[in-house]
Write an enzyme that holds these catalytic residues in place. Structure first.
Site, PDB file in Angstrom:
ATOM      1  N   LYS A 206     -29.927  19.558 -31.582  1.00  0.00           N
ATOM      2  CA  LYS A 206     -28.735  18.733 -31.349  1.00  0.00           C
ATOM      3  C   LYS A 206     -28.167  18.210 -32.663  1.00  0.00           C
ATOM      4  O   LYS A 206     -26.953  18.260 -32.903  1.00  0.00           O
ATOM      5  CB  LYS A 206     -29.085  17.559 -30.428  1.00  0.00           C
ATOM      6  N   ARG A 246     -14.766  37.127 -40.648  1.00  0.00           N
ATOM      7  CA  ARG A 246     -16.027  36.393 -40.790  1.00  0.00           C
ATOM      8  C   ARG A 246     -15.822  35.012 -41.413  1.00  0.00           C
ATOM      9  O   ARG A 246     -16.777  34.403 -41.899  1.00  0.00           O
ATOM     10  CB  ARG A 246     -17.017  37.216 -41.626  1.00  0.00           C
ATOM     11  N   CYS A 260     -20.762  10.851 -32.837  1.00  0.00           N
ATOM     12  CA  CYS A 260     -21.740  11.909 -33.122  1.00  0.00           C
ATOM     13  C   CYS A 260     -21.675  12.456 -34.544  1.00  0.00           C
ATOM     14  O   CYS A 260     -22.638  12.360 -35.299  1.00  0.00           O
ATOM     15  CB  CYS A 260     -21.552  13.050 -32.116  1.00  0.00           C
ATOM     16  N   LYS A 317      -9.954  11.119 -32.165  1.00  0.00           N
ATOM     17  CA  LYS A 317      -9.499  12.499 -32.009  1.00  0.00           C
ATOM     18  C   LYS A 317      -8.353  12.519 -31.002  1.00  0.00           C
ATOM     19  O   LYS A 317      -8.124  11.539 -30.274  1.00  0.00           O
ATOM     20  CB  LYS A 317     -10.645  13.411 -31.571  1.00  0.00           C
TER      21      LYS A 317
END
Length: 416
Positions: A206, A246, A260, A317
């Site tokens: 996590k 990539r 977070c 956000k």
């Protein structure tokens, strides 16, 4: 008998309790905060401003979910309490609420029960401090009760969809504990439930997810500052670079918010030598000062001391009401420390010093800073915005504005 007791009714615990109730479990949602419990019982129980989530929780409350300041004995205890950063020379996890929850569970624990920790924690917490707190039950972990770690993976604004669809990771102290956790989550998610080798491995996974994102955002922010030095457009050049199959560079911005991404890397770095992670944290935190410098530059001849600036975007956000670790708020605080009069605007955030009326925030402003990429900002008429302002300077820290249209309206726009 109660099937599940969910400890902690915040951004993760309340939706989890409601989902379990909708799946037919008899659920007790427990929180030590009586005012929170009363609010959940009231007309608008959601914690993130979502009408959909409020309606979903109300339906659960009309069914098999009850919320209380008293925990209940249960076959399964799910712990979803906060783990903020503790003060110190370097940020570390404050595990006081996790340990308190463990002691609460210990008082209720019976042979055969299962305990699942969901709170984001440093590696080793489940089998260390949390297990130590559970030892007060007098029962042996693994032998008498099941213990597992299953990190939450939801994002504010999309909680219900992600609870049902995201893959989950579980790690048990033994095979039986892992199986108990796997069966619980497999019962309500369409995603794959992946079994880690141990609770510590699941904890690490996590933290690695959010640390990866933080480091890549830091790289994008370094590119943005370097692009300014080379006098090229950072967002255009990042888009060109991302045309490579990539390469997937993140977007630059005014810093990193939420609970977070700016927090989890410290949990991982606390027990290991991770200089890249520490540097990424410094880069992302430093974007606050960088954006404030752009705002000061956008004021032109006007001194920041005594100037008026509208900071547009307090949510961390787009599209949510969550203002935890808000980059916009931090930009405003830097400006205020220099004597600037800051007016905050956000269409979602309810706070005493935040207006939801954009034109009133822009009215008379010497400059404006857009620090959250709300879709509503992309729809703002630059001519009307320019007419409302006294000054002509603006900073778009999130790439939400139409640069050509704003500059055509006479706004001296700087873009991160």
């Amino acid at each position: 008998m109660t099937d599940v007791c969910v400890h902690g009714l915040g951004h993760v615990g309340l939706p989890t309790a409601a989902v379990l109730a909708h799946e037919g479990y008899d659920v007790c949602g427990f929180d030590v905060d009586g005012s929170r419990v009363e609010r959940i019982r009231g007309d608008d129980p959601a914690v993130d401003g979502s009408a959909e989530l409020s309606a979903f929780v109300r339906e659960a409350l009309d069914g098999s979910l009850r919320v209380s300041t008293d925990p209940a004995s249960a076959a399964v205890h799910v712990v979803c309490v906060p783990t903020p950063l503790a003060d110190g020379p370097e940020p570390t996890a404050d595990l006081s609420m996790v340990e308190a929850a463990g002691r609460t569970v210990a008082d209720l624990l019976r042979a055969g029960d299962a305990v699942v920790l969901e709170s984001t924690v440093p590696p080793g917490t489940t089998v260390g401090p949390f297990a130590d707190a559970l030892a007060g039950s007098g029962l042996a972990v693994g032998d008498d009760f099941r213990l597992a770690y299953a990190p939450e993976t939801v994002a504010p604004g999309n909680v219900l969809a992600e609870l049902r669809a995201n893959d989950r990771v579980v790690g048990g102290v033994d095979d039986a504990s892992a199986a108990a956790a796997r069966d619980l989550y497999a019962g309500f998610t369409d995603g794959e439930v992946r079994v880690a080798a141990s609770p510590t491995a699941a904890e690490f996974a996590k933290l690695a997810q959010n640390t990866y994102r933080d480091v890549n955002i830091a790289l994008a922010n370094e590119f943005a500052r370097a692009a300014a030095a080379y006098d090229v457009d950072a967002r255009d050049t990042i888009a060109l670079a991302n045309a490579h199959p990539r390469v997937d560079i993140h977007s630059p911005g005014p810093g990193v918010g939420g609970h977070c991404i700016p927090v989890d890397p410290w949990f991982l770095a606390a027990g290991a030598d991770m200089e890249l992670v520490r540097r990424a944290r410094a880069v992302n935190d430093g974007m606050t000062e960088y954006v404030a410098e752009l705002v000061a530059d956008a004021l032109g001849d006007r001194s920041p001391d005594g100037a008026r600036v509208a900071v547009c975007g307090v949510a961390y956000k787009p599209g949510v009401a969550d203002a935890r670790n808000s980059p916009g708020r931090r930009v405003g605080q830097v400006l205020e420390a220099g004597g600037t009069d800051v007016t905050y605007h956000d269409p979602f955030v309810a706070a005493a010093d935040v207006t939801t009326h954009l034109e009133s925030a822009l009215s008379g402003a010497d400059a404006a800073a857009f620090t959250t990429g709300h879709g509503r900002y992309a729809e703002v008429d630059p001519e009307r915005a320019a007419a409302a302002m006294d000054g002509t300077g603006a900073v778009d820290a999130v790439g939400v504005l139409d640069r050509r249209a704003w500059r055509a309206a006479g706004v001296d726009l700087r873009v991160v």
